[in-house]
Design a protein around this motif. Structure first.
Motif, short mmCIF file in Angstrom:
data_model
loop_
_atom_site.label_atom_id
_atom_site.label_comp_id
_atom_site.label_asym_id
_atom_site.label_seq_id
_atom_site.Cartn_x
_atom_site.Cartn_y
_atom_site.Cartn_z
N ASN A 15 -5.66 21.17 0.39
CA ASN A 15 -4.55 21.88 -0.25
C ASN A 15 -3.38 22.06 0.70
OD1 ASN A 15 -6.02 22.10 -2.60
ND2 ASN A 15 -6.76 24.14 -2.13
N TRP A 16 -3.67 22.37 1.95
CA TRP A 16 -2.61 22.59 2.93
C TRP A 16 -1.84 21.30 3.21
CZ3 TRP A 16 -1.47 20.67 7.73
CH2 TRP A 16 -0.44 21.33 8.42
N ASP A 39 -7.88 30.71 9.28
CA ASP A 39 -6.62 31.30 8.83
C ASP A 39 -5.67 31.62 10.00
OD1 ASP A 39 -4.87 32.07 6.82
OD2 ASP A 39 -5.55 34.17 6.87
N SER A 87 -11.59 22.11 0.95
CA SER A 87 -10.49 22.23 -0.01
C SER A 87 -9.27 22.92 0.58
CB SER A 87 -10.94 22.94 -1.28
OG SER A 87 -11.37 24.25 -0.98
N ILE A 88 -9.46 23.90 1.45
CA ILE A 88 -8.31 24.57 2.06
C ILE A 88 -7.48 23.59 2.88
CG2 ILE A 88 -9.56 25.36 4.12
CD1 ILE A 88 -7.89 27.95 3.92
N LEU A 123 -6.96 26.10 10.17
CA LEU A 123 -6.89 26.44 8.75
C LEU A 123 -8.12 27.21 8.31
CD1 LEU A 123 -5.43 23.12 7.36
CD2 LEU A 123 -4.39 25.38 7.12
#
Length: 76
Positions: A50-51, A17, A46-47, A14
């Motif tokens: 959120n995922w 990306d 946070s990524i 993540l």
């Protein structure tokens, strides 16, 4: 092929990306509930939080109550 994932591969994919690599390699990725809990932790980026709140359909969140077969590790 089905794969059970630990926290680190998901986190790092993540962060760079590249989470879709899992979908390219495996049809289904199982995320044990304990791993999902780690990904949701406030210490996670946070990524990642959120995922895991809305993972793609190819990711199946496992349940701790699922019976384990002989030789399976409950930490997976």
């Amino acid at each position: 092929m089905i794969v059970v994932s630990d926290t680190s591969p998901i986190c790092y994919l993540l962060l760079i990306d590249q989470i879709m690599i899992l979908q390219e390699l495996y049809k289904l990725v199982v995320i044990p509930e304990a791993v999902a809990d780690e990904l949701k932790a406030s210490e996670s980026p946070s990524i990642v939080r959120n995922w895991i709140a809305n993972p793609l359909i190819m990711y199946l969140l496992g349940e701790r109550s699922s019976p384990l077969h002989c030789g399976q590790n409950p930490l997976l």
